[in-house]
Scaffold this active site. Structure first.
Site, PDB file in Angstrom:
ATOM      1  N   TYR A   1       0.857  -1.193   0.000  1.00 58.75           N
ATOM      2  CA  TYR A   1       0.000   0.000   0.000  1.00 58.75           C
ATOM      3  C   TYR A   1       0.886   1.233   0.000  1.00 58.75           C
ATOM      4  O   TYR A   1       1.868   1.307   0.764  1.00 58.75           O
ATOM      5  CB  TYR A   1      -0.912   0.023   1.232  1.00 58.75           C
ATOM      6  CG  TYR A   1      -1.726   1.297   1.340  1.00 58.75           C
ATOM      7  CD1 TYR A   1      -3.001   1.378   0.794  1.00 58.75           C
ATOM      8  CD2 TYR A   1      -1.209   2.440   1.967  1.00 58.75           C
ATOM      9  CE1 TYR A   1      -3.746   2.551   0.867  1.00 58.75           C
ATOM     10  CE2 TYR A   1      -1.947   3.611   2.048  1.00 58.75           C
ATOM     11  CZ  TYR A   1      -3.213   3.659   1.487  1.00 58.75           C
ATOM     12  OH  TYR A   1      -3.932   4.811   1.549  1.00 58.75           O
TER      13      TYR A   1
ATOM     14  N   GLU B   1      -3.939   7.376  -3.627  1.00 58.31           N
ATOM     15  CA  GLU B   1      -3.899   6.054  -3.008  1.00 58.31           C
ATOM     16  C   GLU B   1      -3.576   5.011  -4.067  1.00 58.31           C
ATOM     17  O   GLU B   1      -4.301   4.882  -5.055  1.00 58.31           O
ATOM     18  CB  GLU B   1      -5.237   5.736  -2.344  1.00 58.31           C
ATOM     19  CG  GLU B   1      -5.231   4.440  -1.542  1.00 58.31           C
ATOM     20  CD  GLU B   1      -6.548   4.195  -0.839  1.00 58.31           C
ATOM     21  OE1 GLU B   1      -6.552   4.093   0.398  1.00 58.31           O
ATOM     22  OE2 GLU B   1      -7.581   4.113  -1.533  1.00 58.31           O
TER      23      GLU B   1
END
Length: 392
Positions: free
Chosen positions: A109, A198
């Site tokens: 991530y 993101e």
């Protein structure tokens, strides 16, 4: 302002950030043609809507043949996709992203956000990708890595290496890729006035390991769009609440909520305080609406029309502390709105500041049943009581 995944990946690609080969399609035949152009023997078809949780809702599917790509796209386009973020109404899929299928060895991530506390762009990363970062933060907060960036000197290579090492990218080739990738995403973030980026997951793919952004979400500062017409062109108004779009056209800041007390307030801070007061007295606001400064009677009338489009609204609460605004203009706008739009919903009005006496006189002389309040607490209490069917 949000954009679609395919648009986010086009931006990333323009900054030299690795993303899978793919393109957007608006029909099943176009999706099949995109897959054929990409080549290979496996593809992924992804619904393009502004929400997370698409995979669990059936919005991300693998295809092993060109015919299967066409079939999946045909089923997906026009379908209403319901996810935890869309609510029960869901969102209609109008386009799909067709990409080469990749099998990552690991999923990481990587995100960039504005940290309001430090007032700096901050990298947020984790070795656990492919799941909601909120789940990781709740389950294993120690696995979340944060690195604030000094705006005076920008993102430094040593900071990138620090983040890369913390999420397990210790191989020198992967670390070098991670440094380049973070620097380029940071530059994109800064250049385009983004609020959030993101990458989830950031995949390690191939026999010669390579970092690839497998999914991407972008959120841009709407107040900076005048500097970025190329970003503003990416806006998909069909993905937004039509009331919010209409409000934007009238210079109003409107956000729909799920309560039954429609709010018309001047100033974001006072609007937030008004909603807090409503909740304090046992009610729930139907919206946030800031009419801004110098609101004309026409602007107030537009605000009323937008608020009453919400069928859940039982009463309106108008809370104005006038400085730049004028209470007489606000009152005139309210009278015009209730007269011309034939609004039959009760309205609690709290006016204070510039020309307040004249504003109150206009309300009284109108003959309409406006409920006057002396202060914010009084206004909130009366609005909640009316919404709950109690006399005031």
């Amino acid at each position: 302002m949000n954009i679609h995944e395919y648009q986010a990946k086009e931006l990333l690609r323009s900054y030299g950030v690795p993303v899978p080969a793919g393109n957007v399609a608006y029909s099943d035949r176009q999706a099949q043609a995109v897959a054929e152009q990409i080549g290979g023997d496996g593809w992924v078809v992804k619904a393009q809507i502004h929400t997370g949780g698409r995979g669990k809702a059936g919005g991300v599917k693998l295809a092993q043949s060109l015919e299967e790509v066409r079939k999946i796209a045909d089923e997906m386009i026009g379908k209403t996709l319901v996810t935890p973020q869309t609510g029960p109404k869901g969102k209609v899929v109008r386009r799909v992203l067709v990409e080469e299928a990749v099998s990552p060895q690991r999923e990481l991530y990587l995100g960039l956000v504005i940290d309001r506390r430090s007032q700096r762009i901050t990298i947020v990363a984790s070795a656990e990708g492919g799941v909601e970062i909120e789940e990781v933060a709740a389950r294993s907060p120690e696995k979340i890595v944060r690195e604030a960036i000094d705006p005076a000197i920008g993102l430094r290579d040593f900071q990138c290496r620090k983040v890369a090492a913390a999420i397990g990218l210790r191989d020198k080739h992967l670390m070098a890729q991670a440094v380049r990738l973070m620097q380029r995403i940071y530059r994109l973030f800064r250049d385009k006035d983004a609020l959030q980026v993101e990458i989830n997951p950031l995949g390690i793919v191939g026999s010669e390991p390579k970092l690839v952004c497998l999914d991407a979400k972008f959120n841009f500062d709407p107040n900076a769009l005048f500097r970025h017409p190329e970003i503003n062109e990416l806006r998909d108004l069909e993905e937004e609440d039509p009331r919010e779009v209409e409000a934007l056209g009238h210079g109003l800041n409107y956000i729909a909520l799920d309560g039954d007390i429609g709010c018309i307030v001047n100033g974001a801070g006072l609007a937030m305080a008004t909603m807090d007061a409503i909740v304090f007295h046992g009610g729930w606001p139907a919206n946030f609406l800031d009419i801004g400064g110098g609101a004309s009677p026409e602007k107030v009338q537009n605000a009323c029309r937008i608020v009453i489009q919400d069928q859940n609204v039982k009463t309106l609460l108008v809370n104005i502390f006038a400085g730049i605004n004028r209470c007489d203009w606000i009152a005139t706008g309210l009278v015009q709105a209730y007269t011309s739009l034939r609004i039959d919903k009760p309205c609690v009005v709290r006016l204070a500041g510039t020309n307040v006496e004249e504003g109150l006189r206009i309300l009284t002389d109108s003959g309409l049943a406006f409920v006057k309040a002396s202060n914010l607490d009084d206004a909130a209490a009366k609005a909640v009581a009316i919404a709950h069917g109690r006399n005031v």
